[in-house]
Design a protein around this motif. Structure first.
Motif, PDB file in Angstrom:
ATOM      1  N   ARG A  32      -8.785   8.583   1.486  1.00 52.07           N
ATOM      2  CA  ARG A  32      -7.814  10.032   1.405  1.00 52.07           C
ATOM      3  C   ARG A  32      -7.800  10.247  -0.610  1.00 52.07           C
ATOM      4  N   PRO A  71      -8.346   3.151   3.819  1.00 52.59           N
ATOM      5  CA  PRO A  71      -8.058   4.204   4.204  1.00 52.59           C
ATOM      6  C   PRO A  71      -7.613   5.235   3.268  1.00 52.59           C
ATOM      7  N   THR A  72      -7.101   4.099   2.254  1.00 42.92           N
ATOM      8  CA  THR A  72      -6.070   4.748   1.012  1.00 42.92           C
ATOM      9  C   THR A  72      -6.874   5.685  -0.571  1.00 42.92           C
ATOM     10  N   ASP A  91       2.099   4.745   1.504  1.00 44.29           N
ATOM     11  CA  ASP A  91       2.221   5.305   3.163  1.00 44.29           C
ATOM     12  C   ASP A  91       1.719   5.524   3.575  1.00 44.29           C
ATOM     13  N   LEU A  92       0.882   5.498   4.644  1.00 41.49           N
ATOM     14  CA  LEU A  92       0.062   6.405   5.062  1.00 41.49           C
ATOM     15  C   LEU A  92       0.823   7.044   6.440  1.00 41.49           C
ATOM     16  N   ASN A 149      -3.266  13.880   1.344  1.00 44.05           N
ATOM     17  CA  ASN A 149      -4.440  13.726   1.156  1.00 44.05           C
ATOM     18  C   ASN A 149      -4.864  14.267   0.012  1.00 44.05           C
ATOM     19  N   ASP A 167       0.779  -1.342   0.004  1.00 48.93           N
ATOM     20  CA  ASP A 167      -0.173   0.248   0.081  1.00 48.93           C
ATOM     21  C   ASP A 167       0.953   0.889   0.073  1.00 48.93           C
TER      22      ASP A 167
END
Length: 387
Positions: A251, A247-248, A149-150, A155, A147
């Motif tokens: 965002r 979450p990705t 990087d969170l 955003n 994924d």
């Protein structure tokens, strides 16, 4: 935003048609044959592994069993699960939307599977990604990390694009199966580059509408909130309901190649039946040729790899638990992190659809849903084979 119709909102009556295909239980299959499936769901609900579920089993173009149990929501208010509940499909987006959308351009000859991605997205060709092919993205053999990087605040779609383009492989491309959302973020960008449309707009026009999937799409309307199964709370302790769980994708604004689709049992059973029909060269609404569907659902990963993937679809990896212990290798499907899964077996012309929001209200039952998918598929296949 997607449209819906109230004509197929069924609660307790047998669904009798989808996308022009018959869907009533056939006389040769007894409803009692699937009691083991229902029991598994009830037991999972009793253990609080899932709040509720919608299960549909298809065979020869028909729904032969469906089961609705438990609750759509348990916080802040308890709501019963219904057949017409809308679910966040999570990574089923990859196989059902992004991969076939891209393959429509393959059918038109706009690219070859072993073309480097950088030929069409030049910014991708850096940091060891110059030779990564479209096939490697589709099969998760690109070597890219799982994924974006969170760990730092970012955003917006443009920020995601910049991070995807400058990502660095953690494995040598073409050597190892690493399931990666970045692969499908990039594939979604390819769809947009070939179509000059947004991914959600293209999917609506060229995938969902041709299939009659009027209850499916990205970014569901707020008017559907009461029908949408909530997932968990976000980082601000706001309950996610009608907002993508991933979450990705969240965002990115709710539309991404790896997640973001919302759908229902009506629409997903229609999708599965039409795909199997097209694969078998029978009349179908599925918007790809039969040979393309067979290509996508046959092994496309390196021949020396233990992990077998099609183009978008899983065939034999550690993610293949929805196959169960009876459906053969050669069947195919996909899962979604929220608790959704679809597995299809062309040999018996059957499918098993499981829709749950197992992350509601807390994401604490990951291993339980893995076992439940296996057990349901095994029980369903045994019931089908016993008829």
């Amino acid at each position: 935003m997607y449209r819906r119709t109230l004509l197929n909102r069924l609660q307790g009556t047998l669904l009798c048609s989808f996308s022009g295909l018959a869907a009533c239980a056939t006389p040769s299959i007894r409803i009692s044959s699937f009691m083991a499936v229902d029991r598994l769901v009830d037991e999972a609900i009793a253990r609080k592994d899932i709040p509720g579920a919608v299960v549909a089993i298809g065979h020869e173009g028909k729904i032969v069993h469906r089961f609705v149990a438990g609750h759509r929501a348990i916080e802040p208010n308890v709501e019963p699960m219904t057949w017409d509940t809308h679910f966040d499909m999570a990574s089923l987006t990859k196989a059902t939307i992004t991969a076939p959308a891209l393959m429509q351009f393959w059918e038109k000859g706009l690219f070859q599977l072993d073309d480097p991605v950088a030929r069409y997205l030049p910014a991708f060709g850096c940091r060891g990604k110059e030779a990564i092919t479209i096939r490697q993205l589709l099969t998760h053999f690109s070597g890219l990390p799982p994924d974006l990087d969170l760990s730092t605040p970012w955003n917006g779609k443009e920020s995601a694009i910049q991070r995807a383009m400058t990502s660095t492989p953690t494995q040598t491309p073409g050597t190892r199966f690493v399931y990666s959302d970045i692969n499908y973020i990039v594939l979604g960008l390819l769809v947009e580059a070939f179509s000059n449309q947004s991914l959600d707009g293209y999917a609506q026009e060229h995938i969902l509408t041709p299939l009659g999937m009027s209850q499916s799409g990205f970014m569901p309307s707020p008017t559907l909130r009461a029908l949408i199964a909530p997932t968990q709370y976000d980082e601000h302790h706001v309950p996610l309901r009608g907002v993508v769980h991933d979450p990705t994708a969240r965002r990115m604004g709710g539309v991404a190649g790896h997640a973001g689709l919302f759908s229902t049992a009506d629409d997903m059973t229609g999708y599965a039946a039409n795909l199997l029909a097209r694969r078998a060269n029978r009349p179908s609404l599925y918007p790809l040729r039969s040979d393309t569907v067979r290509l996508m659902t046959s092994p496309q990963s390196p021949v020396d790899s233990r992990d077998v993937r099609g183009l978008g679809w899983d065939i034999a990896t550690h993610y293949s638990t929805p196959r169960g212990d009876v459906f053969p290798i050669g069947s195919f499907g996909h899962t979604g992190y929220t608790g959704t899964s679809l597995w299809m077996d062309p040999t018996s012309d059957s499918f098993v659809l499981i829709l749950t929001n197992r992350v509601h209200p807390l994401d604490i039952h990951g291993k339980a849903i893995v076992q439940l998918r296996r057990d349901i598929a095994t029980a369903a296949a045994r019931a089908l084979l016993s008829t």
